[in-house]
Scaffold this motif. Structure first.
Motif, short mmCIF file in Angstrom:
data_model
loop_
_atom_site.label_atom_id
_atom_site.label_comp_id
_atom_site.label_asym_id
_atom_site.label_seq_id
_atom_site.Cartn_x
_atom_site.Cartn_y
_atom_site.Cartn_z
N THR A 30 13.70 -24.45 -36.61
CA THR A 30 15.18 -24.45 -37.31
C THR A 30 15.18 -25.08 -38.49
OG1 THR A 30 15.51 -26.73 -36.56
CG2 THR A 30 15.88 -25.20 -35.16
N ARG A 32 15.95 -27.71 -39.58
CA ARG A 32 16.90 -28.61 -39.66
C ARG A 32 16.22 -29.95 -39.14
NH1 ARG A 32 22.99 -28.90 -39.97
NH2 ARG A 32 22.92 -31.33 -40.48
N TYR A 33 15.92 -30.88 -40.14
CA TYR A 33 15.17 -32.25 -39.62
C TYR A 33 16.00 -33.41 -39.76
CZ TYR A 33 11.67 -29.04 -41.06
OH TYR A 33 10.70 -27.94 -41.13
N ASN A 35 20.33 -35.18 -39.10
CA ASN A 35 21.63 -34.99 -38.65
C ASN A 35 21.79 -33.62 -37.83
OD1 ASN A 35 22.22 -37.33 -40.05
ND2 ASN A 35 22.51 -36.31 -42.09
N GLY A 36 20.98 -33.21 -37.17
CA GLY A 36 21.28 -31.99 -36.51
C GLY A 36 21.40 -32.01 -34.98
N GLU A 37 21.20 -30.74 -34.33
CA GLU A 37 21.81 -30.82 -32.77
C GLU A 37 20.99 -31.60 -32.03
OE1 GLU A 37 20.63 -26.77 -31.36
OE2 GLU A 37 22.29 -25.80 -32.82
N GLU A 242 15.31 -35.53 -36.73
CA GLU A 242 15.31 -34.63 -35.60
C GLU A 242 14.18 -34.42 -34.79
OE1 GLU A 242 18.78 -33.77 -35.05
OE2 GLU A 242 18.19 -31.85 -35.20
#
Ligand SMILES: *Cc1c(COP(=O)(O)O)cnc(C)c1O
Length: 378
Positions: A30, A32-33, A35-37, A242
């Motif tokens: 993703t 995204r490391y 503050n993500g899902e 994450e």
């Protein structure tokens, strides 16, 4: 019998490796490391597991405690210089969080029966504003009566739940649950790799049913900011990665089986250790203990430890030096105060007599071997 390590993290994680690998690669895909899902989903799942109103993921257990204390200060519910009661026989992080926040740790004695804070003689004084009970070794330490007293006196109760994820107390607390981590006003948890649920590095979390506190913890965790580039408080960077959140989500799914395995090992030790020189920890039938450590006692501790080492059995001491005897706190460093008088004889005696046996991944036959060796100790 080959030698038995006190704890082997590779062994603990082996069975979950395919799931963990998939989770980690998933994050890498993703890009995204932070503050993500994964963090959001982890917070949701941990909050449900602890039956807490809300969980806030963060960098480690020490930061979780500090974020709680600093949030109470930012909200005006604690003032610098206020006194907070802590046990003498905890890991130093419990106290460091208090000292770092400009508060005064007041050290209290544990009880000989379960190693936890002796609730019958808490040194509550005029300046006491908070208590940090530690559910040491995975045994719940707090009750409704003490919580009622704390409420009456306006004291804030912060559970140090670092060693007790999944444990249940004797009775339901004010928040309508008996789960540790939801028995007081707020709680801190650690996912240090050697804890019952460990990250692939450092991680921790705060849990609370107080939405105002949770919101402040979120701000202080993220540079004192709720809106990008607007900074209301002198905050910190205490986020959870994450990748750690993804790893922890896998492990949380297996918490019940891990806990059950620890409980099975504790019962086996309890059945098989028959040496009268060894005092075994109490197995409670009115609470759910999660056995972060299985701790026996003997005045001959150092000799027992050397004897077990000779037989190839690894052990540890949690903890060999009570906090008030640590160099950083000796002579009143870190604002430390002794609550029980000039010394803590119970904590000091326990530190000389306790020994933690392998519990994290010892097999049934390994425990059989360990107990047969212990039973021959004289
Ligand atoms: C491990 C632990 C902490 C600190 O957690 P970290 O994640 O290592 O910062 C705090 N209190 C207790 C009782 C612990 O066992």
């Amino acid at each position: 019998m080959n030698s038995i390590a006190f704890q082997d993290l590779r062994e603990s994680d082996k069975r979950y490796l395919p799931e963990i690998e998939e989770a980690v690669v998933g994050v890498l895909r993703t890009g995204r490391y932070l503050n993500g899902e994964q963090t959001a989903a982890f917070e949701q799942e941990l909050g449900e597991l602890l039956e807490a109103g809300e969980a806030v993921a963060c960098s480690n257990g020490l930061d979780a405690l500090r974020l709680i204390l600093e949030s109470y200060i930012a909200l005006g519910r604690l003032q610098r210089g206020d006194e907070v009661i802590v046990p003498a026989n905890t890991f130093v992080a419990t106290l460091l969080s208090v000292s770092h926040s400009g508060l005064t740790p007041v050290v209290a004695e544990p009880s000989e029966s379960d190693f936890n804070l002796d609730l019958s003689r808490l040194p509550i004084g005029k300046k006491t504003r908070g208590i940090i009970p530690v559910h040491l070794y995975g045994t719940p330490c707090w009750d409704r009566e003490k919580m009622e007293e704390a409420r009456r006196r306006g004291l804030i109760v912060i559970e140090d739940n670092a060693q007790a994820i999944g444990a249940r107390a004797r009775e339901e607390g004010f928040n309508g649950t008996d789960k540790t981590g939801s028995l007081g006003d707020a709680s801190a948890i650690s996912f240090y790799p050697a804890k019952n649920i460990g990250a692939a590095g450092d991680a921790g979390a705060v849990a609370t049913s107080d939405p105002e506190l949770a919101r402040m913890v979120r701000k202080l965790r993220n540079y004192g900011s709720e809106k990008k580039y607007e900074h209301e408080y002198l905050g910190h960077n205490c986020r959870m990665d994450e990748i750690q959140a993804a790893v922890l989500r896998v492990k949380l799914r297996h918490l019940d089986e891990e806990t059950e395995a620890r409980r099975r090992r504790a019962r086996q030790y309890d059945r098989e250790i028959t040496n009268p020189l060894i005092r075994k920890p109490e197995i409670r039938d009115d609470a759910l203990q999660v056995w972060h450590q299985y701790v026996v006692r003997t005045p001959e501790r150092d000799r027992l430890r050397a004897y077990l080492k000779e037989a190839g059995i690894g052990t540890e001491i949690h903890y060999p030096i009570p906090v008030h005897k640590q160099k950083c706190y000796a002579g009143g460093g870190g604002n430390l105060k002794l609550g029980a008088g000039p010394a803590c004889p119970v904590a000091e005696k326990l530190a000389r007599e306790i020994l933690s046996l392998p519990i994290a991944n010892a097999t049934e036959s390994e425990i059989e071997y360990i107990t047969s060796v212990i039973n021959r100790f004289s």
